[in-house]
Design a protein around this motif. Sequence first.
Motif, PDB file in Angstrom:
ATOM      1  N   ILE A   1      -2.331  -4.801 -11.509  1.00  0.00           N
ATOM      2  CA  ILE A   1      -2.947  -4.764  -9.935  1.00  0.00           C
ATOM      3  C   ILE A   1      -2.079  -3.769  -8.817  1.00  0.00           C
ATOM      4  O   ILE A   1      -1.883  -3.339  -8.233  1.00  0.00           O
ATOM      5  CB  ILE A   1      -4.111  -5.655  -9.156  1.00  0.00           C
ATOM      6  CG1 ILE A   1      -4.814  -5.938 -10.648  1.00  0.00           C
ATOM      7  CG2 ILE A   1      -4.117  -5.389  -8.198  1.00  0.00           C
ATOM      8  CD1 ILE A   1      -6.363  -7.029 -11.013  1.00  0.00           C
ATOM      9  N   GLY A   2      -0.717  -4.870  -8.722  1.00  0.00           N
ATOM     10  CA  GLY A   2       0.003  -4.679  -8.037  1.00  0.00           C
ATOM     11  C   GLY A   2       0.361  -2.934  -8.071  1.00  0.00           C
ATOM     12  O   GLY A   2       0.675  -2.449  -6.843  1.00  0.00           O
ATOM     13  N   ARG A   3       0.876  -2.836  -8.989  1.00  0.00           N
ATOM     14  CA  ARG A   3       1.798  -1.522  -8.970  1.00  0.00           C
ATOM     15  C   ARG A   3       0.188  -0.470  -8.807  1.00  0.00           C
ATOM     16  O   ARG A   3       0.897   1.055  -8.049  1.00  0.00           O
ATOM     17  CB  ARG A   3       2.095  -0.909 -10.744  1.00  0.00           C
ATOM     18  CG  ARG A   3       2.215   0.282 -11.119  1.00  0.00           C
ATOM     19  CD  ARG A   3       3.174  -0.157 -12.188  1.00  0.00           C
ATOM     20  NE  ARG A   3       3.422   1.563 -12.726  1.00  0.00           N
ATOM     21  CZ  ARG A   3       4.606   2.269 -13.666  1.00  0.00           C
ATOM     22  NH1 ARG A   3       5.056   0.710 -14.317  1.00  0.00           N
ATOM     23  NH2 ARG A   3       4.544   3.354 -13.528  1.00  0.00           N
ATOM     24  N   ALA A   4      -0.699  -0.257  -9.184  1.00  0.00           N
ATOM     25  CA  ALA A   4      -2.008   0.400  -9.045  1.00  0.00           C
ATOM     26  C   ALA A   4      -2.724   0.756  -7.423  1.00  0.00           C
ATOM     27  O   ALA A   4      -2.092   1.943  -6.931  1.00  0.00           O
ATOM     28  CB  ALA A   4      -3.432   0.177  -9.767  1.00  0.00           C
ATOM     29  N   THR A   5      -1.971  -0.505  -7.061  1.00  0.00           N
ATOM     30  CA  THR A   5      -2.294  -0.649  -5.863  1.00  0.00           C
ATOM     31  C   THR A   5      -1.467   0.778  -4.874  1.00  0.00           C
ATOM     32  O   THR A   5      -1.221   0.966  -3.989  1.00  0.00           O
ATOM     33  CB  THR A   5      -2.167  -2.036  -4.989  1.00  0.00           C
ATOM     34  OG1 THR A   5      -3.352  -2.533  -5.751  1.00  0.00           O
ATOM     35  CG2 THR A   5      -2.773  -2.028  -3.328  1.00  0.00           C
ATOM     36  N   ALA A   6      -0.143   0.766  -4.979  1.00  0.00           N
ATOM     37  CA  ALA A   6       0.943   1.090  -4.961  1.00  0.00           C
ATOM     38  C   ALA A   6       0.433   2.705  -4.948  1.00  0.00           C
ATOM     39  O   ALA A   6       0.399   2.986  -3.924  1.00  0.00           O
ATOM     40  CB  ALA A   6       2.585   0.335  -5.673  1.00  0.00           C
TER      41      ALA A   6
ATOM     42  N   PHE B   1     -11.579 -10.290 -15.525  1.00  0.00           N
ATOM     43  CA  PHE B   1     -11.102  -9.620 -16.466  1.00  0.00           C
ATOM     44  C   PHE B   1     -10.001  -8.156 -16.448  1.00  0.00           C
ATOM     45  O   PHE B   1     -10.513  -6.867 -16.658  1.00  0.00           O
ATOM     46  CB  PHE B   1     -11.703  -9.576 -17.562  1.00  0.00           C
ATOM     47  CG  PHE B   1     -11.705  -9.842 -19.107  1.00  0.00           C
ATOM     48  CD1 PHE B   1     -10.567 -10.244 -19.732  1.00  0.00           C
ATOM     49  CD2 PHE B   1     -12.530  -9.518 -20.426  1.00  0.00           C
ATOM     50  CE1 PHE B   1      -9.823 -10.054 -20.668  1.00  0.00           C
ATOM     51  CE2 PHE B   1     -11.350  -8.887 -20.812  1.00  0.00           C
ATOM     52  CZ  PHE B   1     -10.705  -9.261 -21.717  1.00  0.00           C
ATOM     53  N   ILE B   2      -9.352  -7.763 -15.451  1.00  0.00           N
ATOM     54  CA  ILE B   2      -8.716  -6.656 -15.499  1.00  0.00           C
ATOM     55  C   ILE B   2      -7.795  -6.231 -17.080  1.00  0.00           C
ATOM     56  O   ILE B   2      -6.564  -7.051 -16.974  1.00  0.00           O
ATOM     57  CB  ILE B   2      -7.898  -6.542 -14.174  1.00  0.00           C
ATOM     58  CG1 ILE B   2      -9.756  -7.455 -12.960  1.00  0.00           C
ATOM     59  CG2 ILE B   2      -7.715  -5.130 -14.047  1.00  0.00           C
ATOM     60  CD1 ILE B   2     -10.361  -5.898 -13.099  1.00  0.00           C
ATOM     61  N   GLU B   3      -7.667  -5.057 -17.020  1.00  0.00           N
ATOM     62  CA  GLU B   3      -6.473  -4.355 -17.764  1.00  0.00           C
ATOM     63  C   GLU B   3      -4.784  -4.446 -17.453  1.00  0.00           C
ATOM     64  O   GLU B   3      -4.562  -3.566 -17.662  1.00  0.00           O
ATOM     65  CB  GLU B   3      -6.436  -3.314 -18.479  1.00  0.00           C
ATOM     66  CG  GLU B   3      -6.189  -2.699 -20.075  1.00  0.00           C
ATOM     67  CD  GLU B   3      -7.031  -1.935 -20.543  1.00  0.00           C
ATOM     68  OE1 GLU B   3      -5.654  -0.834 -20.712  1.00  0.00           O
ATOM     69  OE2 GLU B   3      -7.806  -1.307 -20.861  1.00  0.00           O
ATOM     70  N   THR B   4      -4.355  -5.684 -17.791  1.00  0.00           N
ATOM     71  CA  THR B   4      -3.046  -6.021 -17.363  1.00  0.00           C
ATOM     72  C   THR B   4      -2.058  -6.998 -18.114  1.00  0.00           C
ATOM     73  O   THR B   4      -3.063  -7.235 -18.799  1.00  0.00           O
ATOM     74  CB  THR B   4      -3.311  -6.572 -16.100  1.00  0.00           C
ATOM     75  OG1 THR B   4      -3.672  -8.044 -16.126  1.00  0.00           O
ATOM     76  CG2 THR B   4      -3.422  -6.369 -14.888  1.00  0.00           C
ATOM     77  N   PRO B   5      -1.046  -6.788 -17.785  1.00  0.00           N
ATOM     78  CA  PRO B   5      -0.292  -7.464 -18.959  1.00  0.00           C
ATOM     79  C   PRO B   5      -0.890  -8.873 -18.974  1.00  0.00           C
ATOM     80  O   PRO B   5      -0.166  -9.001 -20.201  1.00  0.00           O
ATOM     81  CB  PRO B   5       1.135  -7.117 -18.328  1.00  0.00           C
ATOM     82  CG  PRO B   5       1.180  -5.596 -16.927  1.00  0.00           C
ATOM     83  CD  PRO B   5      -0.480  -5.574 -16.804  1.00  0.00           C
ATOM     84  N   MET B   6      -1.237  -9.641 -17.843  1.00  0.00           N
ATOM     85  CA  MET B   6      -1.061 -10.403 -17.890  1.00  0.00           C
ATOM     86  C   MET B   6      -2.789 -10.900 -19.135  1.00  0.00           C
ATOM     87  O   MET B   6      -2.327 -11.646 -19.796  1.00  0.00           O
ATOM     88  CB  MET B   6      -2.262 -11.342 -17.275  1.00  0.00           C
ATOM     89  CG  MET B   6      -1.713 -13.273 -16.694  1.00  0.00           C
ATOM     90  SD  MET B   6      -2.386 -13.336 -15.219  1.00  0.00           S
ATOM     91  CE  MET B   6      -4.111 -12.777 -14.271  1.00  0.00           C
ATOM     92  N   THR B   7      -3.547 -10.210 -19.287  1.00  0.00           N
ATOM     93  CA  THR B   7      -4.709 -10.350 -19.758  1.00  0.00           C
ATOM     94  C   THR B   7      -4.355  -9.683 -21.396  1.00  0.00           C
ATOM     95  O   THR B   7      -4.803  -9.970 -22.137  1.00  0.00           O
ATOM     96  CB  THR B   7      -5.716  -9.944 -19.346  1.00  0.00           C
ATOM     97  OG1 THR B   7      -6.142  -8.091 -19.176  1.00  0.00           O
ATOM     98  CG2 THR B   7      -6.023  -9.949 -18.179  1.00  0.00           C
ATOM     99  N   ASP B   8      -3.396  -8.801 -21.172  1.00  0.00           N
ATOM    100  CA  ASP B   8      -3.271  -8.200 -22.884  1.00  0.00           C
ATOM    101  C   ASP B   8      -2.261  -9.195 -23.330  1.00  0.00           C
ATOM    102  O   ASP B   8      -2.758  -9.913 -24.779  1.00  0.00           O
ATOM    103  CB  ASP B   8      -2.066  -7.251 -22.379  1.00  0.00           C
ATOM    104  CG  ASP B   8      -2.706  -5.848 -22.092  1.00  0.00           C
ATOM    105  OD1 ASP B   8      -4.012  -5.907 -22.496  1.00  0.00           O
ATOM    106  OD2 ASP B   8      -1.796  -4.990 -21.905  1.00  0.00           O
TER     107      ASP B   8
END
Length: 265
Positions: A19-24, A186-193
């Motif tokens: 989310i941080g990178r997508a926000t950037a 439940f967003i597709e991020t490294p954490m949920t990966d």
Amino acid sequence: MDYGLNGKTALITGGASGIGRATAQALIEEGAHVILVDLKGDAVSDAATKLGDAASALQADLTDARQVEGLAASVEERFTMPDILVCAAGVTGAKGHPLEMKDSDWHHAWDTDFMSVVRTMRAFVPPMERKGWGRAVIVSSENAVQPYADEAVYNVAKAGLLNFAKGLSRVTARNGVLVNTVSPAFIETPMTDGMMDKRAEQDGVSRDEAVRSFLDEERPYLELKRRGKPEEVAAAIAFLCSDKASFVVGANYRVDGGSVATMAI
């Protein structure tokens, strides 16, 4: 859409991925310069390089108050104090029966998911107030209002962020700084990966099959039946960072595919 962010500076924690990178990326497209901050120095530098000249990178451990103070000093010396602050860093923490969590489990989640935000806000919001304009967005979670029994340490930290943001918003808004939260699910991020890879290994299935079973068994109200995309959360954050959100104060925007079953909050 013109969000009025041309020439603004944004600092984003947890900026190396998700989310941080997508926000950037979303804020850069609106004309902002972004400063990505992450615990993982190589990863955040790589992310900034890929985002181009409008992005810079700094490494910091936000659980360390002295490092947060050093981060603020570095930002002021090398760039300019930000107009926008997005707090997206966090961990899921230990999982299991709530009463079987050790003190260290609670402290780790609280320090990483809650106190890191407090420290970061303490460092960067007052300069915004002195300038008379600012936006601060905290990434919370569906867990803040719909707690899952085996994620107690995460639930509590994320719920605390909603309360903290609401209270802070009431004293900063009068000085031109608007504080709000976004609660993804439940967003597709490294954490949920990582969560899904662990589930896949335990069940002897693929990641995609693990996602499907998780949705059916653990997130029955997530009506879209898929993981969200970081860009979908970033779109809501970018709006809250903009002049278009000039009358939004202390709000919690849920980006959850319907996952939260209640109407409240």
